[in-house]
Structure formats: C-alpha cells, structure tokens
Scaffold this active site. Sequence first.
Site, PDB file in Angstrom:
ATOM      1  N   ILE A 154       2.866  14.900  13.597  1.00  0.00           N
ATOM      2  CA  ILE A 154       2.155  16.188  13.570  1.00  0.00           C
ATOM      3  C   ILE A 154       0.642  15.963  13.413  1.00  0.00           C
ATOM      4  CG2 ILE A 154       1.856  18.338  12.272  1.00  0.00           C
ATOM      5  CD1 ILE A 154       4.879  18.011  11.460  1.00  0.00           C
ATOM      6  N   THR A 232       0.120  22.506   5.901  1.00  0.00           N
ATOM      7  CA  THR A 232       1.414  22.884   6.492  1.00  0.00           C
ATOM      8  C   THR A 232       2.443  21.792   6.208  1.00  0.00           C
ATOM      9  OG1 THR A 232       0.838  21.875   8.619  1.00  0.00           O
ATOM     10  CG2 THR A 232       0.387  24.230   8.392  1.00  0.00           C
ATOM     11  N   SER A 233       2.160  20.909   5.240  1.00  0.00           N
ATOM     12  CA  SER A 233       3.078  19.784   5.004  1.00  0.00           C
ATOM     13  C   SER A 233       4.051  20.090   3.865  1.00  0.00           C
ATOM     14  CB  SER A 233       2.281  18.517   4.734  1.00  0.00           C
ATOM     15  OG  SER A 233       3.163  17.424   4.679  1.00  0.00           O
ATOM     16  N   ARG A 234       3.611  19.883   2.637  1.00  0.00           N
ATOM     17  CA  ARG A 234       4.444  20.201   1.478  1.00  0.00           C
ATOM     18  C   ARG A 234       3.541  20.717   0.362  1.00  0.00           C
ATOM     19  NH1 ARG A 234       7.997  20.429   4.454  1.00  0.00           N
ATOM     20  NH2 ARG A 234       9.975  19.305   4.502  1.00  0.00           N
ATOM     21  N   ASP A 258       0.884  27.115   4.408  1.00  0.00           N
ATOM     22  CA  ASP A 258       2.205  27.484   4.901  1.00  0.00           C
ATOM     23  C   ASP A 258       3.274  27.012   3.926  1.00  0.00           C
ATOM     24  OD1 ASP A 258       3.957  28.574   6.951  1.00  0.00           O
ATOM     25  OD2 ASP A 258       4.542  26.508   7.390  1.00  0.00           O
ATOM     26  N   GLU A 263       7.523  27.158  -3.875  1.00  0.00           N
ATOM     27  CA  GLU A 263       8.009  28.069  -2.823  1.00  0.00           C
ATOM     28  C   GLU A 263       9.516  28.274  -2.865  1.00  0.00           C
ATOM     29  OE1 GLU A 263       6.738  25.792   0.712  1.00  0.00           O
ATOM     30  OE2 GLU A 263       8.864  25.568   1.198  1.00  0.00           O
ATOM     31  N   HIS A 295       6.181  29.194   5.072  1.00  0.00           N
ATOM     32  CA  HIS A 295       6.827  28.008   5.636  1.00  0.00           C
ATOM     33  C   HIS A 295       7.409  28.306   7.018  1.00  0.00           C
ATOM     34  CE1 HIS A 295       8.504  23.935   4.258  1.00  0.00           C
ATOM     35  NE2 HIS A 295       8.480  23.958   5.559  1.00  0.00           N
ATOM     36  N   GLN A 296       6.542  28.777   7.898  1.00  0.00           N
ATOM     37  CA  GLN A 296       7.026  29.161   9.231  1.00  0.00           C
ATOM     38  C   GLN A 296       6.453  28.297  10.347  1.00  0.00           C
ATOM     39  OE1 GLN A 296       4.833  33.239   9.484  1.00  0.00           O
ATOM     40  NE2 GLN A 296       4.913  32.534  11.603  1.00  0.00           N
ATOM     41  N   ALA A 297       5.737  27.220   9.974  1.00  0.00           N
ATOM     42  CA  ALA A 297       5.070  26.426  11.015  1.00  0.00           C
ATOM     43  C   ALA A 297       6.068  25.867  12.026  1.00  0.00           C
ATOM     44  CB  ALA A 297       4.268  25.293  10.386  1.00  0.00           C
ATOM     45  N   PHE A 298       7.290  25.614  11.584  1.00  0.00           N
ATOM     46  CA  PHE A 298       8.296  25.010  12.481  1.00  0.00           C
ATOM     47  C   PHE A 298       8.945  26.029  13.408  1.00  0.00           C
ATOM     48  CE2 PHE A 298      12.371  26.661  10.943  1.00  0.00           C
ATOM     49  CZ  PHE A 298      11.942  27.309   9.795  1.00  0.00           C
TER      50      PHE A 298
HETATM   51  P1  NAI Z   1       5.580  11.587  10.135  1.00  0.00           P
HETATM   52  O1  NAI Z   1       6.494  10.776   9.318  1.00  0.00           O
HETATM   53  O2  NAI Z   1       5.581  11.433  11.629  1.00  0.00           O
HETATM   54  O3  NAI Z   1       4.075  11.356   9.662  1.00  0.00           O
HETATM   55  C1  NAI Z   1       3.695  11.260   8.329  1.00  0.00           C
HETATM   56  C2  NAI Z   1       2.500  10.332   8.286  1.00  0.00           C
HETATM   57  O4  NAI Z   1       2.001  10.317   6.939  1.00  0.00           O
HETATM   58  C3  NAI Z   1       2.847   8.884   8.652  1.00  0.00           C
HETATM   59  O5  NAI Z   1       1.937   8.418   9.634  1.00  0.00           O
HETATM   60  C4  NAI Z   1       2.708   8.128   7.339  1.00  0.00           C
HETATM   61  O6  NAI Z   1       2.263   6.793   7.517  1.00  0.00           O
HETATM   62  C5  NAI Z   1       1.648   8.975   6.660  1.00  0.00           C
HETATM   63  N1  NAI Z   1       1.562   8.746   5.227  1.00  0.00           N
HETATM   64  C6  NAI Z   1       2.544   8.401   4.357  1.00  0.00           C
HETATM   65  N2  NAI Z   1       2.037   8.250   3.118  1.00  0.00           N
HETATM   66  C7  NAI Z   1       0.710   8.509   3.233  1.00  0.00           C
HETATM   67  C8  NAI Z   1      -0.364   8.505   2.315  1.00  0.00           C
HETATM   68  N3  NAI Z   1      -0.158   8.182   1.031  1.00  0.00           N
HETATM   69  N4  NAI Z   1      -1.600   8.833   2.760  1.00  0.00           N
HETATM   70  C9  NAI Z   1      -1.821   9.141   4.068  1.00  0.00           C
HETATM   71  N5  NAI Z   1      -0.830   9.146   4.978  1.00  0.00           N
HETATM   72  C10 NAI Z   1       0.412   8.835   4.571  1.00  0.00           C
HETATM   73  O7  NAI Z   1       5.860  13.097   9.728  1.00  0.00           O
HETATM   74  P2  NAI Z   1       5.515  14.405  10.558  1.00  0.00           P
HETATM   75  O8  NAI Z   1       6.662  14.758  11.434  1.00  0.00           O
HETATM   76  O9  NAI Z   1       4.163  14.288  11.154  1.00  0.00           O
HETATM   77  O10 NAI Z   1       5.498  15.486   9.376  1.00  0.00           O
HETATM   78  C11 NAI Z   1       4.463  15.514   8.406  1.00  0.00           C
HETATM   79  C12 NAI Z   1       4.895  16.413   7.273  1.00  0.00           C
HETATM   80  O11 NAI Z   1       4.935  17.771   7.747  1.00  0.00           O
HETATM   81  C13 NAI Z   1       6.324  16.130   6.781  1.00  0.00           C
HETATM   82  O12 NAI Z   1       6.276  15.214   5.731  1.00  0.00           O
HETATM   83  C14 NAI Z   1       6.839  17.467   6.346  1.00  0.00           C
HETATM   84  O13 NAI Z   1       6.717  17.519   4.945  1.00  0.00           O
HETATM   85  C15 NAI Z   1       5.890  18.478   6.982  1.00  0.00           C
HETATM   86  N6  NAI Z   1       6.545  19.449   7.856  1.00  0.00           N
HETATM   87  C16 NAI Z   1       6.302  20.788   7.647  1.00  0.00           C
HETATM   88  C17 NAI Z   1       6.881  21.747   8.447  1.00  0.00           C
HETATM   89  C18 NAI Z   1       6.597  23.212   8.281  1.00  0.00           C
HETATM   90  O14 NAI Z   1       7.309  24.045   8.867  1.00  0.00           O
HETATM   91  N7  NAI Z   1       5.602  23.618   7.534  1.00  0.00           N
HETATM   92  C19 NAI Z   1       7.806  21.344   9.526  1.00  0.00           C
HETATM   93  C20 NAI Z   1       7.938  19.904   9.699  1.00  0.00           C
HETATM   94  C21 NAI Z   1       7.342  19.010   8.864  1.00  0.00           C
END
Ligand code: NAI
Length: 334
Positions: A154, A232-234, A258, A263, A295-298
Amino acid sequence: MRFAVFGTQPYDRRYLTAANADRHALVFLEPRLDAQTAGLATGCQAVCAFVNDRLDAEVLETLAGLGVGIVALRCAGFNNVDLAAAERLGLPVVRVPAYSPHAVAEFTIGLLLALDRKIHRAWARTRENNFALDGLVGRNLHGRVAGVVGTGKIGALVARTLRAGFGCEVLASDLVEDPELVALGVRYVPRDELLRQSEVVTLHCPLTPETHHLLDAATLAAVRPGLLVVNTSRGGLIDTAALIQALKRGTIGGVALDVYEQEGDLFFRDLSDTIVQDDLFQRLLTFPNVLVTGHQAFLTEEALTAIAETTLASLDDFAAGRPLAHRIGTGHLR
Ligand code: NAI
C-alpha cells in the site's frame, strides 16, 4: 465444511455467498468473535474473523476445543491474533495478504486531499447554503515534503502517487528499501528524520511492538508546524491522547484517520442512537481539522471480491489437505 463467519456485515454476506457458490455451509454470525461469542462456532470446522475480532489464547483454545480446524482472517493485518497460542494449539491461521492495495492507497489519497483542501467542511457548508470560502484555504500538494512510513504494497502505491502524480518530495522509511521508488526519486531516511522533515505523513507499516505509538508526545513535539497526518494502517500507531494535545496546541495542521486505537468498541456498527462513552474519540471529533472514517479504506467491490475468493480458496485447500499458501507462520511471530 461448516464455516462460521463472525462480525458479518451485509457486504460480507453478499460477497462471500457469491464466491462460495454453495460449496461450503456458511454460517453468518453478527457478533464479533471474543471469549463470550466463540461458542457460536459449535459444529463448525472453520472460522472467519476480521480486524477487530479478538483472537487471544482463550478464544483460540475454545475454538480448538470445539473442533475448529482453521481460522481464516478476511483481512491482511493479524495484530489481533495470538500467533504463539495458535501455533501451540496446531491451529492454522490464514489471511488475505493482498486483496487490493489500490483500494487502501486510493482512499488514503482521498483522505489527504479532503483534509488538505477541507472538502469535508466545504460539503457541510454547502448543504447549509453557506457558500463563503473563508476558512477553507488549503495548500498545494505539489512540491510539499510527504513522508511515507512503510513502503510495502500500500505504502509503495501511495509514495508513487505522491511522487509521480502530485510532484511531492517523498521521504520514506521502511526496514527494506524499494529500488523502484528510489528510482522515482523517493528518498529513504530514518523514521525520526522523516517525522521531523515532512509536511505530510502517511502511515502504512504494520502495528508491531516497534511501531506502536510511533507518533507519541515526543515525536509529535518535534514535527513541522502544520503537519498533516493520515493513518489508514492501524490505530495503535498513534498515541491518541498525545495527538489531541498536539491538536490543542495548534501545531498539527490536520489529521485524517481511518483507524483508531480503540475502534473495536466503535467501528462497523451504527451507534447513532447511543451515547458513545469514549471521551478521547469524542474529543477528536470536535476538531475542525480532524477527519475520521470507520475503517473503510478497503471497502471496494474489487477488494471484497478478492477477500471472499482468497478466503474460500484457503478453505478449499484446508478441506482437501493441501498446503495453505496464506498461512501465517512462526516467521510472522514478533
Ligand atoms: P505490507 O506488508 O505489504 O507492507 C508493510 C510494510 O511496512 C513492509 O514494507 C514492511 O517492511 C514495513 N515495515 C514493517 N515494520 C516497519 C517499521 N518498523 N518501520 C517502517 N516500516 C516497517 O502491508 P500492506 O498490505 O501495505 O498494508 C499496510 C498496513 O495497512 C497493514 O499492516 C494493515 O494494518 C493496513 N491495512 C488497512 C486497511 C484499511 O482498510 N484501513 C486495509 C488493509 C491493510
């Protein structure tokens, strides 16, 4: 197989039913999964859970005791699962590692634009026939310093859009560098430096003990005045109490969330007729420069289809005794 789907929303039912095509017996349950509700999985061989379900040792033990053989998360993040307990119980946990990074990345950019150009406030005004523009002055994204924390699936899309689309100067922080982003001109720097230099910060790393409250009182005290924050992560990546203090000081330009630390008590439900007891959350909503979504980004058709198809494919593999491609293994334990 009987497959208990916890925390079912109408769209979960629609997309899972379509992808299932009658091959498994789907049991749609509205309650979220926790110690009180785990028993609802009685008679099921598989359980489906989502981001705010509680998969701690007690719940996993209950599920294993009921004969549940697999837990399928219909999401990417798994910070709500006690993986060590699952491993001990021999209970495989699968997830949907990538359903649509575009869905989340595009929503992130949407939030950023809305926040920067105050679109949420403009919409509220025009609904009241108030067409005055004072107070709605934004800033161009072009040329601004944007920091992307986490450049995985992302974050990389967001960094690329900010750099190639908007012409931002993009700083990034990650454990590993993405050479394609570097080739685009994205500059990797230590996280502290990113947080100090950026005018916009967007968070895309997973929630781990190391990233918990990465925006806290100390880091927020050192940011550039007027910083825009998008998460939009956690929710746990931000210390909400410290964020509120920074907003009250006026040092933060705006925040779009988000996700929110607590939450689990709020999101994915209609609470419009209740008195929300979370004072921190209520305080956040009072700031004109804070924009919150639930939490609707997905939530796109493409993502929901991919989530349903991947989840059911994992179930097929489990039922057939095939290896589970999306199993969260001990390598994910932190
Ligand atoms: P991903 O696993 O592809 O990317 C996460 C990146 O964070 C990786 O490149 C990893 O090396 C990096 N990372 C890990 N620890 C780190 C640190 N201490 N400092 C900096 N970078 C670090 O995951 P993706 O698919 O990109 O998702 C990212 C986050 O988005 C997920 O963890 C999830 O919590 C959140 N998410 C939120 C959604 C929503 O609807 N709001 C939907 C899908 C995911």
